[in-house]
Design a protein around this motif. Structure first.
Motif, PDB file in Angstrom:
ATOM      1  N   LEU A  77       0.768  -1.439  -0.370  1.00  0.00           N
ATOM      2  CA  LEU A  77      -0.323   0.158  -0.364  1.00  0.00           C
ATOM      3  C   LEU A  77       0.802   1.359  -0.078  1.00  0.00           C
ATOM      4  CD1 LEU A  77      -2.727  -0.903   0.033  1.00  0.00           C
ATOM      5  CD2 LEU A  77      -2.908  -0.555   2.364  1.00  0.00           C
ATOM      6  N   GLY A  86      -3.932   2.429  -6.080  1.00  0.00           N
ATOM      7  CA  GLY A  86      -4.466   1.864  -5.003  1.00  0.00           C
ATOM      8  C   GLY A  86      -5.801   2.535  -4.248  1.00  0.00           C
TER       9      GLY A  86
ATOM     10  N   GLY B  86      -5.734  -3.622  -0.743  1.00  0.00           N
ATOM     11  CA  GLY B  86      -5.579  -3.183  -1.923  1.00  0.00           C
ATOM     12  C   GLY B  86      -7.583  -3.187  -1.941  1.00  0.00           C
TER      13      GLY B  86
END
Lengths: 99, 99
Positions: A77, A86, B86
DNA sequence: ATGATATTTAGCTAAACGTCGAAATGAGTC
DNA sequence: GACTCATTTCGACGTTTAGCTAAATATCAT
């Protein structure tokens, strides 16, 4: 951070993580699913463990590995966010914006 | 897929991608930002290009590289989805679900 | 304590990687 | 064509990595 990407660079190690996604598994059981020797697999486990991607605990004769999903998640992430990939996208120039 | 992770495994190459996020840049200009030789940087560019992460085109005397954001995005997203990381999370067992 | 099972450590080889300096290529300029 | 600038290719070197076999360690059962 670098250790994580290094760990992720090997296909065997990525498959280990995928297998572990289904739940914790012993080293031997894990090794049986790969066409390499146990010592080789042990080395892969070490790399994944040092990267923080898996955690080990002994259970009787076996050593059980479990996926540290949060570590993988954080790495993916935060790297993705550098590029606006994302969830939350920062203000970033897109590929074809000035071509 | 493997080429992308291999490419991402080196810190220099990851920084190249980050720089390129701000827009296309010539090989020399890019090289000036790193403490390694031009041939070394050229090798890094090759690895990134073969992985599809950057694209090259000549502009006069210079060769300009630009980030292929969609390739990076696809790789990160599809790998992340294997683990329910995600955007869209599939039904996946979480770390501490049975402990 | 002995033996069996599970995993790792040790020691090795072969291949891959990152790095460099020097030479070669490609594209403009005179 | 000759020259210059930007970049890459070539060949070499030292380090790291993935793989193996054999031996060591740790745990459990007898």
């Amino acid at each position: 951070m670098n250790g994580i990407f290094k760990a992720l660079a090997d296909p065997t190690r990525r498959k280990v993580l995928e297998l572990l996604r289904q739940g914790p598994m012993a080293a031997g059981e894990l090794s049986d699913r790969f066409p390499v020797s146990r010592p080789t697999m042990s080395a892969h486990f070490n790399i994944l463990r040092e990267a923080g991607l898996i955690a080990a605990h002994r259970d009787g004769k076996s050593i059980v590995y479990r996926l540290q999903l949060s570590v993988l998640e954080d790495a993916l992430l935060s790297f993705g966010q550098l590029f606006g990939i994302g969830g939350t996208a920062p203000a970033a120039p897109r590929e074809g914006s000035s071509a």
